[in-house]
Design an enzyme around this catalytic site. Structure first.
Site, PDB file in Angstrom:
ATOM      1  N   SER A 106       1.396  -0.007  -6.848  1.00 14.88           N
ATOM      2  CA  SER A 106       1.556  -1.362  -6.314  1.00 14.88           C
ATOM      3  C   SER A 106       1.011  -2.390  -7.318  1.00 14.88           C
ATOM      4  CB  SER A 106       0.867  -1.464  -4.952  1.00 14.88           C
ATOM      5  OG  SER A 106       1.248  -2.629  -4.280  1.00 14.88           O
ATOM      6  N   ASP A 203      10.360   0.912   1.531  1.00 11.39           N
ATOM      7  CA  ASP A 203       9.190   0.087   1.216  1.00 11.39           C
ATOM      8  C   ASP A 203       9.427  -1.331   1.737  1.00 11.39           C
ATOM      9  OD1 ASP A 203       7.118  -1.405   0.059  1.00 11.39           O
ATOM     10  OD2 ASP A 203       7.139  -0.232  -1.790  1.00 11.39           O
ATOM     11  N   HIS A 233       5.872   2.287   1.316  1.00  9.30           N
ATOM     12  CA  HIS A 233       5.038   1.740   0.242  1.00  9.30           C
ATOM     13  C   HIS A 233       3.886   2.670  -0.134  1.00  9.30           C
ATOM     14  CE1 HIS A 233       3.650  -1.429  -2.385  1.00  9.30           C
ATOM     15  NE2 HIS A 233       2.456  -1.392  -1.840  1.00  9.30           N
TER      16      HIS A 233
END
Length: 252
Positions: A106, A203, A233
Site C-alpha cells: 500500500s 481492492d 486490499h
C-alpha cells in the site's frame, strides 16, 4: 519484554525494527526490505510471513515501523510522507548491505518508489502489493467533499472513518500539503531494475488501475502487473502470500 531493536538515526527518532542476517544459500543474494502501509506496523501478516520466507532461504531481511507507527516513537499528527520516507532511507542505508529487494505494501509501494529515487544504487528490484503511490492527492484529497476541504483549511485537520479501526483517524492539512512534495507520478520516474506490482481486483481502498497508471508512467524495462481476481486490499490469503514470495524469487 521488548521483542525488537531500536535504531536512532539522529538521537531523536526511535525506529523499531527486526533484522535477519543472510546465511548459507542466501549470502550474496539481495536482501529484502518490507515497507508497510499507512497506519499499519511491522507485525502484520505479510511482514511476518515474508520474514519467515526469507529466513528459510537464508536471505537477509528487514522490517520496521515508521515514526508514529507500531513500536516507533513520534506523534501521529506530525507524520508525513516525507518524514516516513526519511525513516526508510535512513534505516535502509544503515541496516542493510548492498542492493535490496523492496517489498512495499500500500503506502509502502510509494515509499519503495521514493527510495528508488533517493537511493538508486541500493535497489535491486521492487515488489509492490496493492501499491498506493500519490494516494494523499489522488486517493484522499481527490475524494474529500467540499465541506471536508473547507474544514481542513479552517481547522487544519479532519477525522475520517476507518474500515480497519473502530476509531476515526486524523488527516492534517500538513499531511496533504507535504504529500504534494513527494508525488512520483507527475515527474519522470526511472526504475532501471525489475518491478512487479500485485493487486487484487476486489481492492476497494486502492483501485487496481493505480498499478496500471504506474506501469505506463515509469521508465522501466521490466515492469509487470499481476492482478488477482477477488483479492482485497489486505492481500494476505495464503495464495496471495505465496505469490509475493514467487515474485521476490523471480526478480532476485
Amino acid at each position: 519484554m521488548q521483542d525488537h531493536s531500536v535504531f536512532e538515526p539522529d538521537g531523536q527518532r526511535k525506529i523499531a525494527y527486526h533484522r535477519t542476517m543472510a546465511e548459507g544459500e542466501g549470502v550474496g543474494k539481495p536482501g529484502i526490505v518490507f515497507l508497510g502501509g499507512y497506519s499499519s506496523d511491522m507485525t502484520g501478516t505479510k511482514a511476518v510471513w515474508l520474514e519467515e520466507w526469507a529466513r528459510a532461504r537464508g536471505r537477509a531481511f528487514l522490517r520496521f515501523d515508521y515514526q508514529a507507527h507500531g513500536a516507533s516513537s513520534g506523534d501521529w499528527a506530525d507524520g508525513s510522507i516525507g518524514a516516513w520516507s526519511q525513516d526508510a532511507f535512513d534505516i535502509i542505508a544503515a541496516m542493510t548491505e548492498g542492493p535490496q529487494i523492496l517489498v512495499g505494501s500500500s503506502m509502502g509501494g510509494w515509499m519503495s518508489l521514493l527510495t528508488a529515487r533517493k537511493l538508486p544504487d541500493r535497489v535491486a528490484g521492487i515488489v509492490g502489493i496493492a501499491a498506493a503511490p500519490d494516494f494523499t492527492e489522488d486517493g484522499m484529497y481527490a475524494d474529500f467533499t467540499e465541506d471536508q476541504r473547507e474544514m481542513l483549511e479552517r481547522d487544519g485537520q479532519i477525522a475520517l472513518e476507518s474500515d480497519y479501526d473502530p476509531e476515526p483517524y486524523i488527516v492534517t492539512k500538513h499531511f496533504i500539503e507535504e504529500g504534494r512534495n513527494n508525488l512520483v507520478l507527475r515527474s519522470p520516474l526511472s526504475l532501471p531494475f525489475p518491478v512487479r506490482f500485485l493487486h487484487g481486483t476486489a481492492d476497494t481502498d486502492v483501485p487496481y488501475t493505480r498499478a496500471m497508471d504506474t506501469l505506463h508512467h515509469a521508465d522501466c524495462p521490466d515492469f509487470r502487473v499481476v492482478l488477482v481476481k477477488d483479492a482485497d486490499h489486505r492481500f494476505s490469503s495464503e495464495p496471495c502470500l505465496q505469490l509475493i514470495g514467487e515474485m521476490v524469487d523471480q526478480i532476485s
